[in-house]
Motif scaffolding. Structure first.
Motif, short mmCIF file in Angstrom:
data_model
loop_
_atom_site.label_atom_id
_atom_site.label_comp_id
_atom_site.label_asym_id
_atom_site.label_seq_id
_atom_site.Cartn_x
_atom_site.Cartn_y
_atom_site.Cartn_z
N LEU A 240 123.87 44.29 -48.38
CA LEU A 240 124.14 43.87 -47.01
C LEU A 240 123.50 42.53 -46.71
N THR A 241 122.30 42.30 -47.24
CA THR A 241 121.65 41.00 -47.04
C THR A 241 122.50 39.87 -47.60
N GLU A 242 123.04 40.07 -48.79
CA GLU A 242 123.91 39.06 -49.40
C GLU A 242 125.18 38.86 -48.56
N ASP A 243 125.74 39.97 -48.07
CA ASP A 243 126.97 39.87 -47.25
C ASP A 243 126.70 39.12 -45.95
N ILE A 244 125.51 39.33 -45.36
CA ILE A 244 125.17 38.64 -44.12
C ILE A 244 125.09 37.13 -44.35
N VAL A 245 124.44 36.74 -45.45
CA VAL A 245 124.33 35.32 -45.76
C VAL A 245 125.72 34.71 -45.95
N ASP A 246 126.57 35.37 -46.74
CA ASP A 246 127.91 34.84 -47.00
C ASP A 246 128.72 34.74 -45.71
N LYS A 247 128.63 35.77 -44.86
CA LYS A 247 129.41 35.78 -43.62
C LYS A 247 128.96 34.68 -42.67
N LEU A 248 127.65 34.50 -42.52
CA LEU A 248 127.16 33.46 -41.62
C LEU A 248 127.44 32.06 -42.16
N MET A 249 127.41 31.91 -43.47
CA MET A 249 127.76 30.62 -44.06
C MET A 249 129.18 30.23 -43.68
N ILE A 250 130.08 31.22 -43.68
CA ILE A 250 131.48 30.95 -43.35
C ILE A 250 131.64 30.73 -41.85
N SER A 251 131.08 31.63 -41.03
CA SER A 251 131.28 31.54 -39.58
C SER A 251 130.61 30.32 -38.97
N ARG A 252 129.52 29.84 -39.59
CA ARG A 252 128.82 28.66 -39.07
C ARG A 252 129.26 27.38 -39.78
N HIS A 253 130.31 27.53 -40.63
CA HIS A 253 130.92 26.38 -41.32
C HIS A 253 129.90 25.61 -42.15
N ILE A 254 129.13 26.38 -42.94
CA ILE A 254 128.12 25.79 -43.82
C ILE A 254 128.64 25.87 -45.24
N VAL A 255 128.62 24.75 -45.94
CA VAL A 255 129.22 24.70 -47.28
C VAL A 255 128.17 24.75 -48.38
N SER A 256 126.92 24.47 -48.09
CA SER A 256 125.88 24.49 -49.13
C SER A 256 124.54 24.86 -48.53
N ASP A 257 123.60 25.23 -49.39
CA ASP A 257 122.27 25.59 -48.92
C ASP A 257 121.54 24.42 -48.28
N ASP A 258 121.93 23.21 -48.65
CA ASP A 258 121.29 22.03 -48.05
C ASP A 258 121.57 21.95 -46.55
N ASP A 259 122.69 22.53 -46.12
CA ASP A 259 123.07 22.47 -44.71
C ASP A 259 122.75 23.76 -43.96
N ARG A 260 122.20 24.72 -44.66
CA ARG A 260 121.96 26.02 -44.06
C ARG A 260 120.94 25.94 -42.93
N ASP A 261 121.16 26.72 -41.86
CA ASP A 261 120.30 26.64 -40.68
C ASP A 261 119.85 28.03 -40.20
N PHE A 262 119.81 28.99 -41.08
CA PHE A 262 119.35 30.32 -40.70
C PHE A 262 118.65 30.96 -41.90
N SER A 263 117.79 31.93 -41.60
CA SER A 263 117.07 32.67 -42.64
C SER A 263 117.29 34.16 -42.45
N VAL A 264 117.34 34.88 -43.55
CA VAL A 264 117.54 36.32 -43.52
C VAL A 264 116.39 36.98 -44.26
N SER A 265 115.74 37.94 -43.64
CA SER A 265 114.63 38.64 -44.29
C SER A 265 114.83 40.14 -44.14
N ALA A 266 114.52 40.86 -45.20
CA ALA A 266 114.65 42.32 -45.21
C ALA A 266 113.26 42.94 -45.30
N SER A 267 112.98 43.90 -44.45
CA SER A 267 111.67 44.55 -44.46
C SER A 267 111.44 45.29 -45.77
#
Length: 416
Positions: A240-267
């Motif tokens: 699910l963590t991987e799916d969240i990253v992929d989904k937000l990358m698409i919805s926020r129109h981010i094409v690479s990690d250099d442009d990424r603007d969010f972080s995901v952490s799992a307890s």
């Protein structure tokens, strides 16, 4: 010779070499005591960590604004675990992000949260406290916090609050009770619940997000400081963590990690990292204590070599009257084993004393308020210390005992 004879002669050698033997034994005592004490502390630390992890919700995933390349290597899966310096502009999490994530599989609940510092007045006293705005429709199903009195937030609530026990009884001269009214940034807010002393948020205030957004400065409707997701199971967290990253990358129109603007952490990932860190710390401390065992082993070997030299003529006499090589070997091995046995017993006693001193010194393990009085010596740990001491004694005495057994009677009797 009988084994009882070996034991009697080995004990006689130990008793008649008092100073040298006891100096050697002290080395074993310090080594065994250090190892046993540190391992008991490590066991207590791991037990406390496991008890705290049992209270955590390991199905929780948190999304935060901001990202740096360094955070991608931190615990929490592909998204990292904290805000970083990779983004240079203000980043927001919004309802659009929540809407994009709702369609993912393995999500039980999702909510956005806001937080900030506010002025809280009660009984004519003012204090600056932290307020967290949550979605009352799902928060009660996502939180692990429990109330000692009152209730948690409900969907129909707005200007009500659930407060930590530290806020209720540790800040103001008068204790705050359920149904009492506090003033938050000029707005009257009724307290509907007080959290139990255990757990997080002891000095926090939780409010419905609709009410909190009007009281926290710079807060906006539909804009969140973090998004919290509860997975359906622990097994689903990683995927699910991987799916969240992929989904937000698409919805926020981010094409690479250099442009990424969010972080995901799992307890779950953070909990695994803490467990590994605790185990590594215990192993490291145990390795340091083992050095003193090595010193003790060298001391035994030195004592045994000296004993062989001192008793060379006695060895020659015993061989002249019929003692075999095996008899001489066993006498010296019994002597070294008894040195290790005495050192092991006293080392266990020292380890027990050291373990007792930890709570007396006010030790708080893992930076928490856990009860350190739970440190104790397990019987298997004491048995391990004793066996280890005897093995060290025997191994350290093998070479000098073997040399003693190989002495020729004529050479031994002529030794000066």
């Amino acid at each position: 010779m009988r084994q009882s004879t070996y034991l009697k002669m080995g004990l006689n050698m130990l008793v008649h070499s008092k100073l040298r033997s006891w100096l050697t034994i002290i080395g074993i005592v310090i080594g065994i005591g250090s190892v046993v004490g540190i391992l008991s502390l490590g066991d207590a630390m791991q037990e406390q960590v496991q008890s705290r992890l049992a209270e955590m919700d390991l199905t929780k995933i948190t999304i935060s604004p901001g990202y740096s390349k360094a955070s991608s290597n931190m615990p929490g899966g592909p998204g990292g675990g904290g805000r970083g310096g990779g983004t240079t502009t203000d980043v927001e999490l919004t309802d659009t992000d929540i809407a994009a994530l709702r369609g993912l599989n393995n999500i039980s609940y999702i909510e956005g949260e806001i937080s900030g510092s506010v002025s809280v007045i009660y009984a004519a006293q003012n204090a600056t406290l932290s307020v967290t705005g949550v979605d009352p429709q799902v928060w009660q199903y996502m939180t692990t916090l429990k109330t000692q009195s009152g209730r948690l937030l409900e969907p129909s609530d707005k200007y009500v609050a659930v407060i930590g026990s530290g806020v209720a009884s540790g800040i103001y001269d008068q204790d705050i009770g359920v149904n009492q009214v506090i003033t938050v940034n000029g707005k009257a807010v009724r307290v509907v619940g007080i959290l139990s002393e255990e757990g997080e948020g002891d000095r926090g205030i939780y409010m419905p997000i609709d009410g909190a957004v009007t009281l926290i400065d710079d807060a906006q409707n539909g804009v969140y400081d973090s998004i919290t997701i509860k997975a359906k199971s622990e097994d689903a967290v990683d995927n699910l963590t991987e799916d969240i990253v992929d989904k937000l990358m698409i919805s926020r129109h981010i094409v690479s990690d250099d442009d990424r603007d969010f972080s995901v952490s799992a307890s779950k990932s953070m909990a695994e990292s803490v467990t590994e860190m605790t185990s590594s710390m215990t192993l490291f401390l145990g390795a340091i204590a083992a050095v003193s065992l090595l010193v003790g082993a060298v001391g035994i070997a030195n004592t045994m070599f000296t004993s062989v030299l001192e008793k060379t003529k006695e060895i020659g006499t015993m061989k002249a009257i019929g003692a075999k090589n095996r008899d001489i070997l066993m006498i010296f091995l019994f002597n070294s084993a008894m040195v290790g046995l005495v050192g092991g017993i006293l080392g266990d006693i020292l380890g027990a004393c050291v373990s007792t001193l930890f709570p007396l010194l006010g030790l708080q393990m893992m930076g928490g308020g856990g009860d350190s009085s739970g440190i104790y010596l397990a019987p298997d740990l004491m048995a391990l210390g004793l066996i280890l001491a005897i093995l060290i004694g025997v191994i350290s005495g093998v070479v000098p005992a073997f040399r003693a057994s190989r002495l020729k009677p004529v050479d031994a009797l002529r030794y000066e």
